[in-house]
Design a protein around this motif. Structure first.
Motif, PDB file in Angstrom:
ATOM      1  N   SER A 225       0.816  -1.222   0.000  1.00 25.96           N
ATOM      2  CA  SER A 225       0.000   0.000   0.000  1.00 25.96           C
ATOM      3  C   SER A 225       0.851   1.275   0.000  1.00 25.96           C
ATOM      4  CB  SER A 225      -0.942   0.007   1.210  1.00 25.96           C
ATOM      5  OG  SER A 225      -0.206   0.153   2.419  1.00 25.96           O
ATOM      6  N   VAL A 232      -5.833  -0.058   0.793  1.00 20.47           N
ATOM      7  CA  VAL A 232      -5.602   0.778   1.962  1.00 20.47           C
ATOM      8  C   VAL A 232      -5.253  -0.146   3.122  1.00 20.47           C
ATOM      9  CG1 VAL A 232      -6.559   2.464   3.559  1.00 20.47           C
ATOM     10  CG2 VAL A 232      -7.246   2.494   1.142  1.00 20.47           C
ATOM     11  N   ALA A 233      -3.972  -0.190   3.482  1.00 23.48           N
ATOM     12  CA  ALA A 233      -3.514  -1.080   4.550  1.00 23.48           C
ATOM     13  C   ALA A 233      -2.464  -0.362   5.376  1.00 23.48           C
ATOM     14  CB  ALA A 233      -2.938  -2.365   3.955  1.00 23.48           C
ATOM     15  N   GLU A 342     -10.554   0.394   3.045  1.00 25.36           N
ATOM     16  CA  GLU A 342      -9.810  -0.308   4.104  1.00 25.36           C
ATOM     17  C   GLU A 342     -10.519  -1.596   4.483  1.00 25.36           C
ATOM     18  OE1 GLU A 342      -8.472  -1.865   7.695  1.00 25.36           O
ATOM     19  OE2 GLU A 342     -10.483  -0.992   7.506  1.00 25.36           O
ATOM     20  N   THR A 345     -10.020  -4.149   1.725  1.00 23.67           N
ATOM     21  CA  THR A 345      -8.646  -4.667   1.776  1.00 23.67           C
ATOM     22  C   THR A 345      -8.503  -5.704   2.878  1.00 23.67           C
ATOM     23  OG1 THR A 345      -7.754  -2.567   0.970  1.00 23.67           O
ATOM     24  CG2 THR A 345      -6.223  -4.052   2.091  1.00 23.67           C
ATOM     25  N   ARG A 346      -9.063  -5.382   4.022  1.00 26.31           N
ATOM     26  CA  ARG A 346      -9.007  -6.314   5.147  1.00 26.31           C
ATOM     27  C   ARG A 346      -9.726  -7.613   4.813  1.00 26.31           C
ATOM     28  NH1 ARG A 346      -9.592  -4.806  11.343  1.00 26.31           N
ATOM     29  NH2 ARG A 346      -8.656  -2.931  10.485  1.00 26.31           N
TER      30      ARG A 346
END
Length: 558
Positions: A225, A232-233, A342, A345-346
């Motif tokens: 990222s 988004v990490a 985010e 992404t998670r």
């Protein structure tokens, strides 16, 4: 929304109470699940409680304790049972001995209680509410509560009644550890990692692979990222790396401590990819391996068994679909240059990490079974989490996930019905622990050599001998090759000359399978062939148990 959440919570509460009622009205009086491996654990508790093995495990930290037992003084299986359980289930051994001391309750009675049904579903509901909406969490917890009933060891007072809720707590803490660098969160994560090897050896491998899979990808995603705006990490990399290293050290340490663990054999002999492929073939019903097990009993020959099998496969298919749809959507979004939020992404990290963990665990575990450890719990949970991040109308996302979970609940209930109407698909023995008293006394008084018995009877005979204070004898669980001798398809081998062969007569008369230890296999009962075998002499019989002795003269002639 509040009304929907309230209805979901009430539905979960109703299903949980029905599950408790089912356990105590059906499973508890029938003793379902308290034989084979759980029965062996009960035997080891009897050895400790009656002074046949040292009780150092409750006076020292389990990881530092050593169980003293002179293997040369007792039968090999008696020694192996106590030593393996002390090393592979140290905290569970300690807990049982304390409960037995405080309450006067026997180990077999405590295990039969099935106390996990009281709190495991609640822990699942509370932890999943932190990941999902209340309505979806209630649907997931309802499904899992019913699915638990298809696996008696998951609510029995055995290893998994601790490790199942600990796994869900671990998943929640992993989720929290990506949000914060607080030492309290990391400390709790370390504690949960350490709890698993103290409770159950297999769970440690599950947790280790899951930690490495998810947190390892989180570290990679954080670095990626920094050079890409597609994900988004921003995760605490140092904390995650410490956790991965800690999990690796704990797993490696306990592999060294445990006796005869399959992973140790893998590390010495290479990855068993052939076993892995054979197990998949066996699961799909096409046989498994080039050396098929003789006389293998297949519950799918029963109508209820066929229903159970295909219903179970449908749950696996739904689980795979949830994972595939969520992973495909998020993965394709990245490949097409779209920016993931985010939460998305998670979700992608969870999906890929859990999938990788399952592959690694299946290969490691394949010497004994296929080991689809995460498919019916973690995969469905993470798959639902991933679906809820897809960019479609919220009502569609929630409706799709709740519908999928409702279908899984109905399928699980169908499996429970198949189990309840067929005595656990014919796998539960007719002979109970209590009905082995007479035959146990006869064995203690009249045998003077090797005793061979079905796996489901072994713990009863061993526990009866220990509780009566009699001298231990050498006992051996029948495997397919021994059974070949019993039915007359293999000549009697010299090392089994004059050995005693114990048969679960009541179960055999009811056409229930023979339980073997090796390969975890069940074998077809052939009562006529055993009775007609000229190398076996019938020397004892009652309504539950028949005892034969191999004829040494016949063996010498062959």
């Amino acid at each position: 929304m509040g009304t929907m959440a309230s209805r979901g919570a009430k539905a979960f509460l109703t299903i949980w109470l029905l599950a408790i009622s089912f356990v105590f009205l059906y499973y508890y009086p029938n003793g379902t699940g308290v034989y084979r491996y759980p029965g062996m654990f009960v035997t080891s508790m009897d050895m400790f409680a009656n002074g046949y093995a040292s009780t150092d495990v409750i006076t020292r930290i389990p990881i530092l304790s050593t169980t003293t037992l002179d293997q040369s003084s007792y039968g090999s299986d008696f020694a192996r049972v106590a030593i393996q359980n002390a090393s592979q289930y140290p905290s569970l051994v300690s807990a049982y001995l304390i409960v037995m001391e405080l309450t006067g309750m026997g180990a077999r009675d405590f295990m039969a209680l099935g106390i996990g049904i009281f709190f495991v579903p609640v822990v699942v509901y509370i932890t999943t509410r932190r990941l999902l909406s209340t309505t979806v969490a209630a649907a997931y917890a309802s499904y899992f509560t019913v699915y638990m009933l298809t696996l008696p060891v998951s609510y029995r007072s055995y290893a998994s009644f601790i490790t199942v809720p600990a796994l869900f707590l671990l998943i929640y803490i992993i989720h929290r550890s990506l949000d914060t660098s607080r030492k309290r969160v990391q400390g709790l994560l370390f504690l949960l990692i350490f709890l698993h090897p103290l409770t159950w050896h297999t769970a440690t491998i599950q947790v280790g692979t899951l930690i490495v899979g998810i947190l390892g990808l989180a570290v990679v995603a954080t670095y990626v990222s920094r050079h890409s705006d597609r994900i988004v990490a921003r995760y605490p990399v140092e904390n995650l790396l410490r956790t991965i290293v800690f999990a690796g050290i704990i797993t490696a340490t306990f592999i060294a401590i445990w006796d005869s663990l399959y992973v140790a054999a893998i590390l010495m002999g290479g990855l068993p990819l052939g076993d892995f492929i054979s197990n998949i073939a066996g699961l799909l019903g096409s046989g498994g391996g080039s050396d098929p097990i003789p006389y293998e009993w297949d519950y799918r020959k029963m109508y209820a068994g066929t229903v159970y099998f295909y219903t179970h496969m449908l749950i696996h298919v739904i689980s795979a679909l949830l994972m595939t749809v969520a992973t495909g959507y998020l993965g394709l979004s990245v490949l097409r240059g779209k920016r993931l939020s985010e939460r998305q992404t998670r979700a992608l990290i969870y999906l890929l990490g859990a999938g990788g963990a399952q592959i690694i665990f299946s290969v490691l575990y394949s010497r004994t079974a296929l080991g689809l450890a995460f498919v019916t719990d973690v995969f469905i949970l993470i798959g639902v989490y991933g679906i809820l991040t897809i960019n479609v109308d919220q009502r569609i996302r929630k409706g799709a996930t709740v519908s999928a979970l409702a279908i899984c609940l109905v399928l699980s209930a169908t499996m429970v019905g198949a189990i309840a109407t067929t005595d656990n698909l014919g796998r539960d023995p007719v002979t109970t622990h209590e009905s082995t008293d007479s035959s146990s006394q006869w064995i203690d008084g009249y045998t003077n050599g090797l005793v061979m018995t079905d796996f489901n009877l072994q713990s009863s005979f061993m526990s009866n001998t220990i509780q009566s204070g009699n001298e231990l004898y050498e006992v051996l669980v029948v495997d397919p090759h021994h059974y070949e001798m019993a039915v007359g398809d293999r000549p009697l081998q010299p090392e089994y000359t004059s050995a005693y062969y114990v048969v679960d007569q009541a179960s055999r008369d009811d056409k229930r399978p023979i339980h073997a230890y090796s390969d975890r296999v069940l074998m077809e009962p052939y009562p006529d062939r055993i009775d007609e075998n000229g190398e076996l002499n019938r020397i004892y019989g009652d309504e539950s148990v028949t005892i034969y002795q191999f004829d040494d003269e016949a063996a010498s002639e062959s």
